[in-house]
Structures are given as structure tokens and as C-alpha cells.
Design a protein around this motif. Structure first.
Motif: not given
Lengths: 307, 249
Positions: B84-86, B88-90, B81
Motif C-alpha cells: 500500500t506504500g505505507y 515507504t511513507y513511514l 504495508k
């Protein structure tokens, strides 16, 4: 007008490298700000500071008058963020990515699903909704990432390079969305070049090596831009003395030679007519070229823009 | 709660639905692997009698699988996670570091618990009986508490050591030896007294000791139980600190 975002003396360092230096600006509510700059100018870091993902080493960020560091959880409810990378969950379908992000932004699953379906139809993405992110093209992923950012209908929209990897119609739709929210939504968009920002943004900030080089509306930037006109002379035969004569003229502030072509930048546009008359017998042709802001900033960095 | 469920279920969804990573291939693959382990285990120790098998070997093997898989799943999930930058998004949403910590730790543990049930079922088929269901429920309670540390360690290391090669070295050169000297292969009571004392300070030792004592009534130890809870809390603290640290970057 009411300030939606205000940055005061933001400095950010990663180790010994200073990424942002004393950056200060404000964004009025309901306006669109484009932050333009070359790679590694500090655009993404600036946006990450605005979302609360990164903390500045110095300075403070205020969103609707509230200090971001002190009211992070409350402010996050007002922000929609589209990162530079797609940052989708590869283990969930694209529709689930949207639904879950709605939940993470405080929406009910039913509302998130309904709004996601509405946007997917609008952006012609319904056929991809049950695909996983790694099964679709980069452009489709980018569109989903944009929808994810606007899904909770945020008051402040922070878009990091949203137009990269997107086709013309998607770029158009993104600008349409931004335009439709004018007056209500505050939008901050980053771009690598000026071409998309110039016609759409209310205001442009040009960032380079972590510093604001220029800041203003596109019209104001153009108005303030010095020497954005090139006067081009193509000689039949270019004698060295012609070049020297032109270079020594009082009105000529910059001169470049490319084989039989001489490019001039003049203090007084009227001087060009006189030059044409003087060299008429040896000139093949001549023309005037208006530089775009993009060309001024990226191709002729030595030509300064007035702030 | 809704957000935690969303994170966990989202990750489980693909495991259940995707044609290449779906539930059937994973179950088949898992069954073959675990069958190999179980058969090998039983063939290597043909002389062992049923009581010892139930009281020593099987709980140890199941606990070993649960702890190791909790660590691995948590590391993989968070590293994937993050890559993929997910993640950071969260963090840009209303998901707090506490929610993230709980979700990813629980995610890692649940996966390992589900997979470990396969081992128990296989042993059950081979041996016919492995003690009462009540014992196994208590055993899984102990395993869950012990996994909190290992899943937490996995999350923290994935965030702090971002290079997968370094993480692999850590796994091979520190974690596996820690398991081996913590009472997985031999009872720690066989070590010299000083070494035995040191092994009790290792994070896997309380889990092996207490996991076995479920099946040997009278062997419960209050200090070791307190140690297990201490390690569990440390795992949660580690996860929270590493996610909070991520926020401070």
C-alpha cells in the motif's frame, strides 16, 4: 533569496534505465516550484530523492545548506511528504492515521489530535474520521493524505501529484494552503500537466525522460516560448498550389493541413494580415489561437521552449 | 518507544474493533481451528501418557505454532504495508529503520504469542494440568527469543522477495521441511549422529529442544542456548539490514 533546496547533478538509475540525468536546480525559501512532466519523466523519483527515500547514484541534495545524505534524520523533521499513492495504514482509522503520523513526525499525541481535528473541520472531513481508508472514496483518502503531510506544519512541503483524484474545491483548498504559506514554506509539487501549475506556481520545471527541458516562472516561460501562436486559415476550396505558396513563404516556419484548414506558425505576426488579404477571395474564415503552455509542451513537443 | 507502540497498537486496533475482523470472530475462528488441532492430536495418540504429552507433544505443538505464526504475521504485515506504500511513507517520517525493525518484529511475535495461548488453554481444559505457570513463563521466554529469528526472517523475505508466489514456495518448500526435521515430530537424537549434528544447525532445532527442556529439568544445554540467542540476534540483524537496504534503493 535564501536557497531552501539545492540539487547538484543528480543522476539516478534503476538497473540499466537512467531515470534522472544530471538534474540540477535550486528552490528559494518560501516559493512554490511545480515540476511538470509526462508519466515516467522522473518526477516521483526526484521527490523521493528529496525526502531521502531514494538515494541518487550521483550528485548531492542540500536542504537549507545541509547535505541530505549526511543529515537525513535532522532534515526529515523539516519535511512534509505527500506520496503519489495514498499510502495510508489500512488497519487504522483515518483519524488514527493522522494522529500516528503526527507521532512519527515527533509531535505529541495531544497536539497531533488537536491539529488533526482542526484540519478535518476545515476540509469538511470530520464525518469520515472514524472510517477506515478502504471505506471511503479515493477523493476523501487523497484529502486525508494531504492533511497528513501538512499536519506537523513542515517548513518544506513535497507534494507528489496532490491534485490527482481531487475535486475542484479540494484542489482550490490545496492551492489556498500553498498560497497562505508563501514566503515561509517551500513547496515542491508535481503535476502531469501544466494547467494547474501555470496560474499558481512561482516557478515551473518541465521534466522529460529524466532531463530538465525548461525551467522558469510561468510568465518567463511564456515570454521565452517561441511560436506559441497558431494562425488558422479555413478555405472554401483548398487548391494544392495555395498550400505550396504558403509553405514557401519566408515568414512561415511551420505549416499543417487538416482538410480545408491550414495552420501556420509565423516568424512575424504582421505577415498574417498580408496572407489574409492575398487569399481573401478563397477564405471562409480565419482566426488566431494562443497556445497554452500545456499545449506547447504536450501537444507540440517539436516547438521548443527557450530556457 | 512512543513510535514503536504507535506502530504496534495501530495494527492491533483494527483487529480488536473492526466488525469483520474484530476480536470475537477471530477468537471464535481461532478456537475452532485450535480445538480441531488439539482434538485431532489427542485422538491420534490415545496411548500416550500424561507425562510424555506434557514434556514432548504440547510444548512442541505450541512452539511450532508460535514460530510459524511469528514468521507469517511478520511477512503479511510488512508485505501489506509495502504494497500500500505505507512502509515507504513511514520511512519518509522520523521513524528510523531500527524502530521499524523492532516494531514489525514485535508485532509479529506478539500476535503469535497471544494466539498460541489459546492452544495452551485448550490443552489445559482437556488435560486438566500442564505443569506449573512458572514453567510456561520460562517456555514463553524461550519462544519469544526463538521467534525473533522467524519474525525477522519473515520481514526480510517479504522485503527481498516481493512476489508473494515466491514467498509461498519458500514457505512450503523450505520452512515447513526445516520445522519437520528440527525435532518437531521426533527427537533429533533418533537420527544418525551426522544428521543429528546437522539438525542442531537448523534455526528451529534449539527452540524445540529448549522449549521441551523447560518441562524436563536437567536437560538444559548451554551450547544450544547460545545457538538460540545467536539465531535471535541474526533475526534482528536480518530485519535491520533488509530495512536499511530498502533505504539505499
Amino acid at each position: 533569496m535564501e536557497a531552501s533546496i539545492a540539487l547538484k547533478n543528480i543522476t539516478k538509475r534503476f538497473g540499466s534505465k537512467t531515470v534522472l540525468q544530471q538534474v540540477s536546480f535550486g528552490v528559494e525559501k518560501g516559493t512554490t516550484l511545480s515540476i511538470v512532466g509526462p508519466g515516467a519523466a522522473g518526477k516521483t523519483t526526484l521527490l523521493q530523492i528529496l525526502t531521502g527515500l531514494t538515494r541518487p547514484d550521483d550528485g548531492a541534495v542540500y536542504i537549507r545548506g545541509m547535505n541530505l545524505a549526511e543529515n537525513l534524520r535532522h532534515i526529515k523533521k523539516r519535511i512534509g511528504y505527500m506520496p503519489e499513492t495514498d499510502a495510508l495504514n489500512l488497519d487504522a482509522t483515518l483519524l488514527q492515521n493522522l494522529q500516528m503520523s503526527g507521532i512519527f513526525c515527533g509531535m505529541k499525541l495531544r497536539d497531533a489530535s488537536a491539529r488533526a481535528s482542526q484540519y478535518l473541520e476545515e476540509y469538511h472531513l470530520l464525518e469520515y474520521s472514524h472510517n477506515y481508508p478502504d471505506e471511503v472514496s479515493a477523493s476523501v483518502r487523497r484529502r486525508f493524505t494531504f492533511i497528513r503531510a501538512i499536519l506537523p506544519d513542515p517548513e518544506i512541503l513535497l507534494l507528489d501529484a496532490p491534485l490527482a483524484n481531487n475535486d475542484y474545491s479540494t484542489r482550490k483548498r490545496i492551492w489556498e494552503y500553498v498560497r497562505s504559506g508563501r514566503g515561509e514554506k517551500t513547496v515542491v509539487i508535481t503535476h502531469r500537466d501544466m494547467s494547474e501549475a501555470e496560474p499558481h506556481a512561482d516557478r515551473i520545471i518541465y521534466l522529460e525522460q529524466g532531463k530538465i527541458i525548461t525551467d522558469g516562472s510561468p510568465a518567463k516561460l511564456r515570454e521565452n516560448a517561441e511560436l506559441t501562436t497558431e494562425y488558422i486559415l479555413r478555405f472554401r476550396e483548398l487548391q494544392p498550389e495555395y498550400y505550396e505558396q504558403l509553405r514557401s513563404m519566408r515568414e512561415v516556419v511551420d505549416i499543417e493541413q487538416h482538410e480545408l484548414t491550414v495552420v501556420l506558425r509565423l516568424k512575424e505576426p504582421a505577415a498574417f494580415q498580408r496572407i489574409i488579404q492575398d487569399y481573401e477571395s478563397v477564405l471562409q474564415d480565419h482566426r488566431v489561437h494562443e497556445l497554452s503552455l500545456n499545449e506547447v509542451l504536450f501537444e507540440f513537443p517539436h516547438i521548443q521552449l527557450g530556457v | 518507544m512512543k513510535k514503536i507502540l504507535a506502530i504496534i497498537l495501530q495494527d492491533f486496533y483494527r483487529t480488536l474493533r473492526h466488525p469483520n475482523r474484530g476480536v470475537l470472530p477471530i477468537l471464535l475462528y481461532g478456537l475452532i481451528c485450535y480445538l480441531g488441532v488439539v482434538l485431532g492430536y489427542s485422538r491420534l495418540i490415545p496411548e500416550i501418557n500424561g507425562t510424555e504429552t506434557v514434556q514432548w507433544m504440547i510444548p512442541n505443538l505450541v512452539m511450532f505454532a508460535i514460530l510459524l505464526l511469528s514468521y507469517q504475521h511478520a511477512t503479511w504485515e510488512i508485505a501489506g504495508k509495502e504494497q500500500t506504500g505505507y512502509l515507504t511513507y513511514l520511512r519518509s517520517t522520523q521513524v528510523t529503520p531500527v524502530l521499524l525493525a523492532i516494531s514489525y518484529v514485535l508485532d509479529g511475535i506478539l500476535r503469535s504469542l497471544i494466539k498460541s495461548v489459546l492452544i495452551v488453554l485448550l490443552f489445559w481444559v482437556l488435560w486438566g494440568s500442564l505443569g506449573s505457570v512458572r514453567f510456561w513463563v520460562i517456555f514463553y521466554g524461550v519462544a519469544f527469543l526463538a521467534s525473533l529469528f522467524w519474525a525477522g526472517l519473515g520481514v526480510s523475505l517479504a522485503l527481498w522477495i516481493r512476489k508473494s508466489s515466491v514467498n509461498s514456495h519458500f514457505f512450503a518448500e523450505i520452512i515447513i521441511p526445516v520445522f519437520l526435521v528440527s525435532g518437531f515430530l521426533y527427537p533429533v537424537t533418533l537420527y544418525p549422529p551426522m544428521v543429528e549434528l546437522v539438525t542442531y544447525l537448523l534455526p528451529a532445532a534449539p527452540a524445540f529442544y529448549l522449549g521441551r527442556s523447560v518441562f524436563s529439568p536437567g536437560e538444559w544445554n548451554l551450547w544450544i542456548s547460545a545457538g538460540l540467542i545467536g539465531w535471535s540476534i541474526l533475526g534482528l540483524v536480518l530485519t535491520y539490514v533488509s530495512l536499511k537496504d530498502e533505504e539505499q534503493r
